[in-house]
Design a protein around this motif. Sequence first.
Motif, PDB file in Angstrom:
ATOM      1  N   ALA A  22       0.844  -1.192   0.000  1.00 36.79           N
ATOM      2  CA  ALA A  22       0.000   0.000   0.000  1.00 36.79           C
ATOM      3  C   ALA A  22       0.880   1.242   0.000  1.00 36.79           C
ATOM      4  CB  ALA A  22      -0.906  -0.011   1.227  1.00 36.79           C
ATOM      5  N   SER A  23       0.321   2.321  -0.491  1.00 36.04           N
ATOM      6  CA  SER A  23       1.081   3.567  -0.551  1.00 36.04           C
ATOM      7  C   SER A  23       1.237   4.181   0.838  1.00 36.04           C
ATOM      8  CB  SER A  23       0.357   4.569  -1.459  1.00 36.04           C
ATOM      9  OG  SER A  23      -0.819   5.042  -0.828  1.00 36.04           O
ATOM     10  N   SER A  28      -1.028   6.316   5.973  1.00 39.06           N
ATOM     11  CA  SER A  28      -1.223   7.531   6.769  1.00 39.06           C
ATOM     12  C   SER A  28      -2.714   7.781   7.011  1.00 39.06           C
ATOM     13  CB  SER A  28      -0.583   8.719   6.056  1.00 39.06           C
ATOM     14  OG  SER A  28      -0.762   9.893   6.808  1.00 39.06           O
ATOM     15  N   ASN A  29      -3.520   7.615   5.970  1.00 37.31           N
ATOM     16  CA  ASN A  29      -4.969   7.780   6.107  1.00 37.31           C
ATOM     17  C   ASN A  29      -5.562   6.728   7.041  1.00 37.31           C
ATOM     18  OD1 ASN A  29      -4.936   9.976   4.385  1.00 37.31           O
ATOM     19  ND2 ASN A  29      -5.487   8.775   2.581  1.00 37.31           N
ATOM     20  N   PHE A  30      -5.057   5.501   6.928  1.00 39.02           N
ATOM     21  CA  PHE A  30      -5.511   4.421   7.808  1.00 39.02           C
ATOM     22  C   PHE A  30      -5.217   4.766   9.269  1.00 39.02           C
ATOM     23  CE2 PHE A  30      -4.112   0.620  10.186  1.00 39.02           C
ATOM     24  CZ  PHE A  30      -5.336  -0.034  10.304  1.00 39.02           C
ATOM     25  N   ARG A  31      -3.991   5.204   9.556  1.00 39.80           N
ATOM     26  CA  ARG A  31      -3.624   5.550  10.927  1.00 39.80           C
ATOM     27  C   ARG A  31      -4.485   6.693  11.456  1.00 39.80           C
ATOM     28  NH1 ARG A  31       1.365   4.078   8.753  1.00 39.80           N
ATOM     29  NH2 ARG A  31       1.875   6.211   8.141  1.00 39.80           N
ATOM     30  N   LEU A  52      -1.853   6.298  20.281  1.00 40.31           N
ATOM     31  CA  LEU A  52      -0.643   5.749  19.685  1.00 40.31           C
ATOM     32  C   LEU A  52      -1.114   4.582  18.827  1.00 40.31           C
ATOM     33  CD1 LEU A  52       2.423   5.416  19.350  1.00 40.31           C
ATOM     34  CD2 LEU A  52       2.356   3.928  21.369  1.00 40.31           C
ATOM     35  N   VAL A  53      -1.008   4.744  17.512  1.00 38.56           N
ATOM     36  CA  VAL A  53      -1.550   3.757  16.574  1.00 38.56           C
ATOM     37  C   VAL A  53      -0.434   2.872  16.040  1.00 38.56           C
ATOM     38  CG1 VAL A  53      -2.817   3.458  14.400  1.00 38.56           C
ATOM     39  CG2 VAL A  53      -3.390   5.361  15.923  1.00 38.56           C
ATOM     40  N   ASP A  54      -0.664   1.566  16.064  1.00 40.13           N
ATOM     41  CA  ASP A  54       0.238   0.629  15.414  1.00 40.13           C
ATOM     42  C   ASP A  54       0.300   1.033  13.936  1.00 40.13           C
ATOM     43  OD1 ASP A  54       0.482  -1.870  13.623  1.00 40.13           O
ATOM     44  OD2 ASP A  54       1.195  -2.587  15.562  1.00 40.13           O
ATOM     45  N   PRO A  55       1.469   1.108  13.335  1.00 42.15           N
ATOM     46  CA  PRO A  55       1.574   1.611  11.957  1.00 42.15           C
ATOM     47  C   PRO A  55       0.733   0.863  10.925  1.00 42.15           C
ATOM     48  CG  PRO A  55       3.738   1.464  12.949  1.00 42.15           C
ATOM     49  CD  PRO A  55       2.781   0.825  13.910  1.00 42.15           C
ATOM     50  N   PHE A  56       0.510  -0.428  11.107  1.00 41.67           N
ATOM     51  CA  PHE A  56      -0.208  -1.210  10.104  1.00 41.67           C
ATOM     52  C   PHE A  56      -1.346  -2.036  10.682  1.00 41.67           C
ATOM     53  CE2 PHE A  56       4.298  -0.861   8.927  1.00 41.67           C
ATOM     54  CZ  PHE A  56       4.164   0.007   7.870  1.00 41.67           C
TER      55      PHE A  56
END
Length: 104
Positions: A22-23, A28-31, A52-56
Motif C-alpha cells: 500500500a502507498s 497515513s490515512n488508515f492511521r 498511539l496507533v500501530d503503523p499497520f
Amino acid sequence: MKTALALAVALIASGSGTANAASDDAWSNFRAEVSKACVTAAKGLIENGKALVDPFGSQSYGLAIVSGKAVGANVTVSTICAFDKKTRKAEIGGEISADKLTVK
C-alpha cells in the motif's frame, strides 16, 4: 496489570510485519482513521485522548492505545483499542492506570 501491559505490547508488535504494497498515503490515512475512531470510542472513559496507533495493525484490526485524563477524575488512564478493518468500528478495553501504561 502486567498481563494487560504484555497484551498491549503484543498487540502493537503483532502488526509490525503486516505491511503490504500500500502507498504511504494510504497507510497515513488508515492511521488517522484508527486514531480518530479510537479516541472517539474512548470518550466515555478518557477526556481529550491521545492515540498511539500501530503503523499497520493486524490482518483484521487497526490497533491503538489511547491515553488521557479519566472522565470525572484527576488521573491519567489508558485503554487498548481495536478498530475492525471490515466494519470500520472501534472498540475499547478497560481502564489501565498511568503507572502501568501511558501514551505521551
